[in-house]
Write a protein that holds these residues in place. Structure first.
Motif, PDB file in Angstrom:
ATOM      1  N   ASN A 116      92.945  95.447  -7.279  1.00  0.00           N
ATOM      2  CA  ASN A 116      93.245  96.821  -6.843  1.00  0.00           C
ATOM      3  C   ASN A 116      92.084  97.780  -7.044  1.00  0.00           C
ATOM      4  N   GLU A 117      91.194  97.470  -7.983  1.00  0.00           N
ATOM      5  CA  GLU A 117      90.053  98.349  -8.223  1.00  0.00           C
ATOM      6  C   GLU A 117      89.114  98.400  -7.019  1.00  0.00           C
ATOM      7  N   LYS A 118      89.010  97.279  -6.276  1.00  0.00           N
ATOM      8  CA  LYS A 118      88.038  97.202  -5.187  1.00  0.00           C
ATOM      9  C   LYS A 118      88.663  96.998  -3.817  1.00  0.00           C
ATOM     10  N   TYR A 119      89.921  96.533  -3.784  1.00  0.00           N
ATOM     11  CA  TYR A 119      90.513  96.134  -2.505  1.00  0.00           C
ATOM     12  C   TYR A 119      91.891  96.749  -2.307  1.00  0.00           C
ATOM     13  N   GLU A 120      92.271  96.855  -1.035  1.00  0.00           N
ATOM     14  CA  GLU A 120      93.640  97.219  -0.672  1.00  0.00           C
ATOM     15  C   GLU A 120      94.199  96.131   0.232  1.00  0.00           C
ATOM     16  N   PHE A 121      95.512  96.117   0.391  1.00  0.00           N
ATOM     17  CA  PHE A 121      96.149  95.070   1.202  1.00  0.00           C
ATOM     18  C   PHE A 121      95.608  95.114   2.624  1.00  0.00           C
ATOM     19  N   GLY A 122      95.730  96.271   3.287  1.00  0.00           N
ATOM     20  CA  GLY A 122      95.015  96.429   4.553  1.00  0.00           C
ATOM     21  C   GLY A 122      95.826  96.395   5.832  1.00  0.00           C
TER      22      GLY A 122
ATOM     23  N   LYS B  35     101.723  84.826   4.955  1.00  0.00           N
ATOM     24  CA  LYS B  35     103.003  84.108   5.033  1.00  0.00           C
ATOM     25  C   LYS B  35     104.183  84.890   4.448  1.00  0.00           C
ATOM     26  N   LYS B  36     103.899  85.896   3.643  1.00  0.00           N
ATOM     27  CA  LYS B  36     104.968  86.623   2.966  1.00  0.00           C
ATOM     28  C   LYS B  36     105.130  88.021   3.568  1.00  0.00           C
ATOM     29  N   GLU B  37     106.272  88.623   3.288  1.00  0.00           N
ATOM     30  CA  GLU B  37     106.577  89.959   3.808  1.00  0.00           C
ATOM     31  C   GLU B  37     106.336  91.004   2.717  1.00  0.00           C
ATOM     32  N   ILE B  38     105.086  91.233   2.393  1.00  0.00           N
ATOM     33  CA  ILE B  38     104.733  92.266   1.426  1.00  0.00           C
ATOM     34  C   ILE B  38     103.655  93.157   2.032  1.00  0.00           C
ATOM     35  N   SER B  39     103.361  94.261   1.356  1.00  0.00           N
ATOM     36  CA  SER B  39     102.353  95.179   1.899  1.00  0.00           C
ATOM     37  C   SER B  39     101.452  95.777   0.821  1.00  0.00           C
ATOM     38  N   SER B  40     101.482  95.208  -0.393  1.00  0.00           N
ATOM     39  CA  SER B  40     100.612  95.721  -1.449  1.00  0.00           C
ATOM     40  C   SER B  40     100.211  94.591  -2.392  1.00  0.00           C
ATOM     41  N   VAL B  41      99.078  94.775  -3.040  1.00  0.00           N
ATOM     42  CA  VAL B  41      98.588  93.784  -4.005  1.00  0.00           C
ATOM     43  C   VAL B  41      99.555  93.659  -5.174  1.00  0.00           C
ATOM     44  N   ASP B  42     100.187  94.741  -5.563  1.00  0.00           N
ATOM     45  CA  ASP B  42     101.100  94.725  -6.707  1.00  0.00           C
ATOM     46  C   ASP B  42     102.295  93.798  -6.491  1.00  0.00           C
ATOM     47  N   GLU B  43     102.606  93.483  -5.244  1.00  0.00           N
ATOM     48  CA  GLU B  43     103.725  92.586  -4.946  1.00  0.00           C
ATOM     49  C   GLU B  43     103.346  91.110  -5.031  1.00  0.00           C
TER      50      GLU B  43
END
Length: 346
Positions: free
Chosen positions: A57-63, A36-44
């Motif tokens: 972040n240790e195991k996953y990426e946004f994708g 639903k949101k316009e982001i592209s990283s877990v940090d956001e």
């Protein structure tokens, strides 16, 4: 290599949260950020604690995956090329119309069905797309926020990758996902009966069947699947299904000059589809390399349409779009695949 979050269902995200020792409600927060949101990283994902984001972040990426090439047609159609594994590619088409914006997505890399008229089939089967790779074709195009309709009519046979297709539809239609109406989604098949019945049972999306001729011998020459699943049996199963008021079934019918455009085809289609509330979409054939097939003239297509309508079968002619940008499915990706192979050999 990190696992991708994008393309996971709420249930799977709950599994991720449990695995990382995070509260169960974290899964719904992640889904909200993903779909639903316009982001592209877990940090956001700012409503998650810093510790939670570190664990993820240790195991996953946004994708998300951006397209590697975009082509625009003079009629407004756009073709997106997305990279997949091992220098392979898939195509996505954005088709703007007066009252809708339709995205045509791929479900496989290449195809194993070997239809005579299909350029994708000439690539052979390269691999399955995940639900995330299917939905990425909608999320990662320029018009992502303007999409009104989705058709699974790109590269591949959706019912040969049914589990991932159903999963992608769940993401697109669930309240925690894109919250689209399933009535704005159509899935096309050449007629794999067991998968078709499972799709009808587990999804509310529309069904489109690639028909192309009502005669078994002609269809076998065009589509090898006719041997395993004769069109008579496919239609018999559809007639036994209650589609209700809103869900619909349609038949795709590519017009081939001198092959499937005669009065006897109209007569046989009328018999075959008798008693079934449906529509036929006539499609102009645009030649692809390596096939003997040709397109009939406009007068023939119009006559065929009129005769079917007179027989009580609602029939339309699909407008040809994007002819100046390798519009036929598989042409652009085949060109890119050949280019990549040539570079590899140099």
């Amino acid at each position: 290599m990190k696992e991708k979050l994008f393309g996971k269902t709420l249930t799977e995200l709950q599994g991720v949260a449990a695995e990382l020792g995070l509260p169960k409600f974290t899964a719904r927060q992640i889904a909200d950020w993903l779909y639903k949101k316009e982001i592209s990283s877990v940090d956001e994902m700012t409503n998650l604690s810093k510790k939670a984001r570190e664990l993820i972040n240790e195991k996953y990426e946004f994708g998300l995956t951006a397209p590697s090439k975009i082509q625009g047609s003079t009629d407004g159609t756009k073709k997106y090329l997305f990279p997949t594994f091992q220098q392979k590619f898939i195509e996505t088409a954005m088709i703007p119309e007066r009252e809708r914006n339709t995205v045509c997505v791929s479900s496989q890399v290449g195809c194993k069905m070997g239809c005579l008229f299909c350029m994708t089939g000439k690539q052979g089967f390269q691999g399955q797309l995940t639900a995330g790779e299917i939905v990425n074709q909608i999320k990662s195009i320029d018009e992502a926020n303007e999409v009104s309709n989705i058709v699974y009519m790109g590269m591949g046979e959706p019912f040969d990758n049914l589990d991932e297709v159903l999963k992608s539809i769940e993401i697109l239609t669930a309240g925690w996902g894109f919250a689209m109406s399933p009535r704005r989604i159509t899935v096309s098949t050449i007629g794999i009966i067991p998968a078709m019945l499972k799709f009808l049972e587990e999804s509310e999306a529309h069904l489109a069947v690639s028909l192309h001729t009502p005669f078994n011998n002609e269809r076998r020459n065009l589509m090898p699947v006719e041997v395993a699943y004769p069109i008579e049996e496919v239609i018999a199963e559809i007639k036994n299904w209650d589609f209700g008021r809103q869900r619909r079934v349609s038949f795709e019918y590519i017009m081939f000059g001198g092959l499937n455009d005669s009065p006897r085809h109209v007569k046989e289609l009328t018999r075959l589809l008798s008693g079934l509330k449906c529509r036929i979409n006539l499609i102009r054939f645009h030649p692809v390399p390596g096939t003997p097939l040709k397109s009939p003239g406009e007068e023939t297509i119009q006559r065929f349409k009129d005769e079917l309508n007179q027989k009580g079968i609602f029939t339309t002619i699909r407008a040809s779009r994007g002819q100046d940008i390798y519009a036929a499915c598989g042409l652009l990706s085949t060109k890119e695949l050949l280019s990549a192979n040539n570079k590899k050999q140099q």
